[in-house]
Scaffold this active site. Structure first.
Site, PDB file in Angstrom:
ATOM      1  N   ASN A 172      -5.820  -7.636  12.291  1.00 54.29           N
ATOM      2  CA  ASN A 172      -6.652  -6.457  12.455  1.00 54.29           C
ATOM      3  C   ASN A 172      -7.462  -6.017  11.719  1.00 54.29           C
ATOM      4  OD1 ASN A 172      -7.102  -4.938  14.678  1.00 54.29           O
ATOM      5  ND2 ASN A 172      -5.864  -3.156  13.840  1.00 54.29           N
TER       6      ASN A 172
ATOM      7  N   HIS B 298      -6.630  -5.110   8.529  1.00 53.80           N
ATOM      8  CA  HIS B 298      -6.223  -4.029   7.570  1.00 53.80           C
ATOM      9  C   HIS B 298      -5.096  -4.700   6.755  1.00 53.80           C
ATOM     10  CE1 HIS B 298      -8.033  -1.941  10.880  1.00 53.80           C
ATOM     11  NE2 HIS B 298      -8.102  -0.714   9.852  1.00 53.80           N
TER      12      HIS B 298
ATOM     13  N   CYS C 113      -5.159   1.336   4.990  1.00 54.30           N
ATOM     14  CA  CYS C 113      -5.744   0.787   4.023  1.00 54.30           C
ATOM     15  C   CYS C 113      -6.561  -0.482   4.446  1.00 54.30           C
ATOM     16  CB  CYS C 113      -4.631   0.338   2.951  1.00 54.30           C
ATOM     17  SG  CYS C 113      -5.664   0.050   1.320  1.00 54.30           S
TER      18      CYS C 113
END
Length: 375
Positions: A268, A270, A305
Site C-alpha cells: 500500500n 506505506h 509513515c
C-alpha cells in the site's frame, strides 16, 4: 502503518457446515509435468453460510466468495485450519538469513512470521489475497485494516534450523476494532517460546479516516472466529495492557535521520510495521545490545509513515514497576524471580518525523540479561 494479513473479529455468530481438510499423505515429491498434479482434498461444501445477524439476531444466508482454488503455495505450505476451523496453525523453519550474530532468530524475523501466518490464515478462510484480509463488503466500500497496537513477548529465541509452530486467531475488539493473537511453540517439544497480540481498526482507504465496523462486515468474518473469548495473554494486568507514556524530550539516546528504503514499503506504499521495530532498536545503546536480549516489545501506532519521510528514534530508560516475571516464563526455562536493574532493563521509545516532530509511534521494550554462551 499497515501490517499485511489483517485481523477479523469474533462473536456468537452461528455457521453452517463448512470444513477445510488439506493434508499430504506420505512425503512431498517434486511434481512431474503439471504442478497441479499435487493432490489436496480441500473441501468447501456449502455455497451459502447460515449466520446470525449481529444487529438483529435473525438467521440468514450469505453467499460465500467464489469457489477458492488452492494454489501450489497452498498445497506446499505447512499450515492449515485447526479441527474446529476457528484458528490456524503453521510451521516454519528458521533460515540462515533470519538469524543474528548468536545464530538465533531476530525479533524482526519473529514479527515477519507473525505477519505471514496472519495473512495465510485470512487467505485460508477465503478472504482476499491482496494482503489486507478484506471481505467482499470491505472491498466494495474501500475499507482496510490498520494496526493500532502490537505486543510481542519472546521467552526463548529459536535457533537456525529450528522449527517453530505458530497458532493464530481473531476476536472482536469494540465497534471499530478487532484483535489478532498468536502463540509460538518449539515444534520439537511443544514448549511455548513466545506470545503476541495486536489491535486493529478499520480505515477507509481513500479518505484515511477510521470507520466503525458495520454489521454486514461482522457477519462475513465472525463465523471464522472463536465463539468464546480466547486470549494469548489471559493473565490479569499483563504487560500487553499497559499504557505507554510519551517519552519526554530530550531523550537520553537517539538516532536521527532514519530514511525508509524501498524494501521497507508494503503493497500500500506505506512503511511496513516490522520496519518500525528496527527503527526503535536503532537508538538502544550498543552496550545494552551486547549484554541483554529483547524480551518484550509493545508499539502503539499513531500515524502512517511514507517513503519520503525522515524519522528520528528516541530512547530513554524507564523505571521497572512490575517486580515479578510472568508465571508462564517459568515453563520456558526462566524461573520466577524479582526483577533487578542488573538482570532486567526497560525503555520508553518514540519515533517522530524529523521535520515537524509529529509522533509516528511510541513504544516500550523490556530486556533480560543474556545467558552465557554454551561452549
Amino acid at each position: 502503518m499497515l501490517l499485511k494479513g489483517g485481523a477479523f473479529p469474533a462473536c456468537n455468530a452461528a455457521v453452517g457446515e463448512s470444513q477445510v481438510n488439506c493434508r499430504f499423505s506420505g512425503s512431498i515429491r517434486r511434481p512431474i509435468g503439471n504442478p497441479s498434479s499435487i493432490s489436496c482434498n480441500r473441501v468447501r461444501k456449502p455455497q451459502f453460510l447460515r449466520v446470525t445477524s449481529v444487529a438483529t439476531g435473525e438467521t440468514k444466508s450469505k453467499p460465500q466468495e467464489p469457489s477458492y482454488q488452492p494454489s501450489l503455495a497452498d498445497r506446499l505450505r505447512l499450515g492449515s485450519l485447526t479441527e474446529d476451523g476457528l484458528s490456524y496453525k503453521e510451521k516454519f523453519i528458521v533460515r540462515c538469513y533470519e538469524v543474528g550474530l548468536n545464530k538465533t532468530a531476530t525479533v524482526e524475523t519473529i514479527a515477519n512470521l507473525l505477519q505471514e501466518v496472519g495473512c495465510n490464515h485470512a487467505q485460508n478462510v477465503g478472504f482476499s489475497t491482496d494482503g489486507f484480509a478484506t471481505t467482499p463488503t470491505m472491498r466494495k466500500l474501500h475499507l482496510i485494516w490498520v494496526t493500532a497496537r502490537m505486543h510481542i513477548e519472546i521467552y526463548k529465541y529459536p535457533a537456525w534450523s529450528d522449527v517453530v509452530e505458530i497458532e493464530t486467531w481473531c476476536q472482536s475488539e469494540g465497534r471499530i476494532g478487532t484483535r489478532r493473537d498468536w502463540i509460538l511453540k518449539d515444534y520439537a517439544n511443544g514448549e511455548v517460546i513466545g506470545r503476541a497480540t495486536s489491535k486493529w481498526v478499520m480505515m477507509n482507504q481513500d479518505t484515511r479516516r477510521l470507520q466503525k465496523v458495520s454489521d454486514d462486515v461482522r457477519d462475513e468474518y465472525l463465523v471464522f472466529c472463536p465463539k468464546t473469548l480466547r486470549l494469548s495473554f489471559p493473565e490479569a494486568n499483563n504487560a500487553s495492557l499497559k499504557k505507554i507514556a510519551k517519552l519526554d524530550d530530550p531523550a537520553q539516546h537517539s538516532k536521527v535521520g532514519l530514511v525508509p528504503r524501498r524494501a521497507d514499503l508494503d503493497m500500500n506504499q506505506h512503511v511496513n510495521n516490522v520496519t518500525y521495530i528496527g527503527w526503535v532498536l536503532e537508538s538502544i545503546p550498543q552496550e545494552i545490545i551486547d549484554t541483554h536480549e529483547l524480551q518484550t516489545i509493545t508499539l502503539d501506532y499513531r500515524r502512517e509513515c511514507q517513503q519520503n519521510d525522515v524519522v528520528d528514534s528516541l530512547t530513554t530508560p524507564e523505571l521497572i514497576v512490575d517486580n515479578t516475571v510472568s508465571e508462564l516464563h517459568a515453563t520456558n526455562g526462566t524461573p520466577n524471580a524479582a526483577k533487578d536493574e542488573n538482570e532486567y532493563l526497560q525503555f520508553l521509545h518514540l519515533l517522530r518525523l524529523s521535520n515537524d516532530g509529529s509522533e509516528i509511534n511510541r513504544g516500550r521494550t523490556e530486556w533480560r540479561k543474556k545467558k552465557p554462551a554454551k561452549r
